[in-house]
Every structure is written in structure tokens, then in C-alpha cells.
Design a protein around this motif. Structure first.
Motif, mmCIF file in Angstrom:
data_model
loop_
_atom_site.group_PDB
_atom_site.id
_atom_site.type_symbol
_atom_site.label_atom_id
_atom_site.label_comp_id
_atom_site.label_asym_id
_atom_site.label_seq_id
_atom_site.Cartn_x
_atom_site.Cartn_y
_atom_site.Cartn_z
ATOM 1 N N TRP A 110 -2.394 4.404 -9.608
ATOM 2 C CA TRP A 110 -2.995 3.100 -9.351
ATOM 3 C C TRP A 110 -3.580 2.999 -7.943
ATOM 4 O O TRP A 110 -4.359 2.094 -7.663
ATOM 5 N N TYR A 111 -3.200 3.893 -7.078
ATOM 6 C CA TYR A 111 -3.473 3.743 -5.652
ATOM 7 C C TYR A 111 -4.971 3.668 -5.342
ATOM 8 O O TYR A 111 -5.431 2.744 -4.671
ATOM 9 N N HIS A 113 3.270 4.718 -7.440
ATOM 10 C CA HIS A 113 2.252 4.675 -8.498
ATOM 11 C C HIS A 113 0.955 5.282 -7.971
ATOM 12 O O HIS A 113 -0.029 4.563 -7.716
ATOM 13 N N LEU A 138 2.587 1.656 -3.490
ATOM 14 C CA LEU A 138 1.713 2.221 -4.517
ATOM 15 C C LEU A 138 1.411 3.691 -4.248
ATOM 16 O O LEU A 138 1.330 4.492 -5.182
ATOM 17 N N ARG A 187 -7.463 2.971 -7.207
ATOM 18 C CA ARG A 187 -8.113 1.781 -7.781
ATOM 19 C C ARG A 187 -7.768 0.523 -6.991
ATOM 20 O O ARG A 187 -8.574 -0.394 -6.891
ATOM 21 N N SER A 188 -6.574 0.481 -6.441
ATOM 22 C CA SER A 188 -6.089 -0.730 -5.774
ATOM 23 C C SER A 188 -6.465 -0.796 -4.305
ATOM 24 O O SER A 188 -6.644 -1.879 -3.751
ATOM 25 N N PHE A 189 -6.592 0.366 -3.650
ATOM 26 C CA PHE A 189 -6.808 0.368 -2.204
ATOM 27 C C PHE A 189 -7.990 1.244 -1.806
ATOM 28 O O PHE A 189 -7.842 2.198 -1.046
ATOM 29 N N SER A 190 -9.171 0.914 -2.309
ATOM 30 C CA SER A 190 -10.386 1.524 -1.804
ATOM 31 C C SER A 190 -10.697 0.896 -0.440
ATOM 32 O O SER A 190 -10.110 -0.127 -0.062
ATOM 33 N N GLU A 221 0.835 -1.204 0.000
ATOM 34 C CA GLU A 221 0.000 0.000 0.000
ATOM 35 C C GLU A 221 0.873 1.259 0.000
ATOM 36 O O GLU A 221 0.624 2.209 -0.747
ATOM 37 N N LYS A 228 -11.948 -2.736 -0.986
ATOM 38 C CA LYS A 228 -10.879 -3.671 -1.362
ATOM 39 C C LYS A 228 -9.929 -3.930 -0.193
ATOM 40 O O LYS A 228 -9.424 -5.045 -0.021
ATOM 41 N N THR A 229 -9.683 -2.895 0.615
ATOM 42 C CA THR A 229 -8.813 -3.077 1.768
ATOM 43 C C THR A 229 -9.455 -3.999 2.794
ATOM 44 O O THR A 229 -8.784 -4.854 3.379
#
Length: 199
Positions: free
Chosen positions: A107-108, A104, A100, A110-113, A97, A116-117
Motif C-alpha cells: 500500500w505504501y 503494508h 505502512l 499508492r498512499s505516500f507518493s 508513513e 500525496k505527501t
């Protein structure tokens, strides 16, 4: 001295982690930060240690023998493995986390909502539960280790289980942690050198 230290550790650990969980859980603002969801998971792991593991280790330290029977020995081995595995996986996801968030940013989100977390945190616990379950079901033998004042996996347990436990329980997340922080450190060093060059 050891018993006094363990008693103090149990009390401060229990109170501190309860306050931490309560503070984050009751604050909508704090719950929006995905890092805090991992912190709650780590606090719950610590509470398992304080409630189940550490009191038995304290008693074993005082008596210097395991007087709690085979069932509690299996429960202790299970809970120690559960807490340690969930902790190392949570730390692994936390390092990714941070990677990213720094490396990035695009991407953050999108990857760690938050959703999703929460899924990742749930995975940490199911993963740890799956690796620990054979211990409490007596599929994998456990034993009291006098030198360590606790119950853990029997040294003569099947090599296949020990290998899977080592690989999936510790090695994979540790690789993720090390890789993420090496990349972060390289970027920080590069940016620091670039700043010095401008001066």
C-alpha cells in the motif's frame, strides 16, 4: 542562565533548521524521499519558534513582564499554536508513513507518493492555521502567562473551543502516533522472537 540558554537555543535552532531545509530543498535525490517532506515541515515549524516565539519569550524572561502589547500577545499565541499543531500532525502522518512502509509495503507507494505527501503536509498547515486563527483575530481571548514567559489561550476561554483544540489539535494525531508505533513494536518483537527460535 535561562536567558543564555534561550539565546543559544534560538541561534542553533535557526541555523540548524535553515541548513536542514536548504540541504533537502536543493537535492533532487533527498526530495524524492517522502519522509524528508515531513522533516521540512517540522523544520519550518521550528523556524517559526526561533524567529517569532523564542525571541519574545527571551525578552519576557529578561524583563519578567510582558511589555509588547496585546497585538504581539495574540500573534505569539497564534504562532505557538500554529507551530505546535502543525508539528504534532506532521509527526502523526510520519508515524503512519512508517507503519505502512513496514507493515503494508504493497500500500505504501499508492498512499505516500510525493504529490500525496505534499498534500498531507499542506493539510497539516491549513488545519493548524484554522485552529489558530481565532487567537490572532481576538475571537478567543489570550493572556500573558508570567510563569511560562509567553502568551497563550486564556484559561477562561470557551470550553467548546478548548475541547475542539484539544481533540483535533492533539488527541487525534497522538492516537495515530501511539497506535502506529505499538503495531510496529509488536511486529519487531514478533520477528525478533521468531529469529531467536530459529537459533
Amino acid at each position: 542562565t535561562r536567558a543564555c540558554f534561550l539565546s543559544l537555543f534560538i541561534i542553533t535552532g535557526f541555523v540548524g533548521n535553515c541548513v536542514l531545509v536548504a540541504t533537502i530543498a536543493q537535492s533532487k535525490r533527498l526530495k524524492r524521499f517522502v519522509l524528508n517532506l515531513f522533516i521540512i515541515s517540522l523544520a519550518v515549524s521550528n523556524l517559526i519558534d526561533c524567529i517569532i516565539n523564542m525571541p519574545l519569550i527571551l525578552g519576557n524572561t529578561i524583563t519578567e513582564t510582558w511589555d509588547y502589547g496585546g497585538l504581539l500577545c495574540r500573534i505569539t499565541a497564534f504562532s505557538i499554536n500554529l507551530a505546535s499543531t502543525s508539528t504534532i500532525w506532521a509527526l502523526g502522518f510520519m508515524s503512519i508513513e512508517r507503519y505502512l512502509a513496514i507493515q503494508h509495503v504493497e500500500w505504501y507507494d499508492r498512499s505516500f507518493s510525493t504529490l500525496k505527501t505534499n498534500i498531507l503536509v499542506t493539510y497539516c498547515w491549513f488545519h493548524a492555521f484554522g485552529l489558530s486563527l481565532p487567537l490572532v483575530l481576538d475571537i478567543i481571548p489570550v493572556e500573558a502567562h508570567a510563569a511560562r514567559y509567553l502568551c497563550s489561550v486564556y484559561n477562561g476561554s470557551p470550553v467548546a473551543y478548548l475541547s475542539i483544540r484539544l481533540l483535533l489539535g492533539y488527541f487525534v494525531p497522538i492516537v495515530g502516533i501511539c497506535t502506529s508505533f505499538i503495531i510496529i513494536l509488536k511486529r519487531a518483537t514478533r520477528e525478533s522472537n521468531a529469529g531467536l527460535d530459529k537459533i
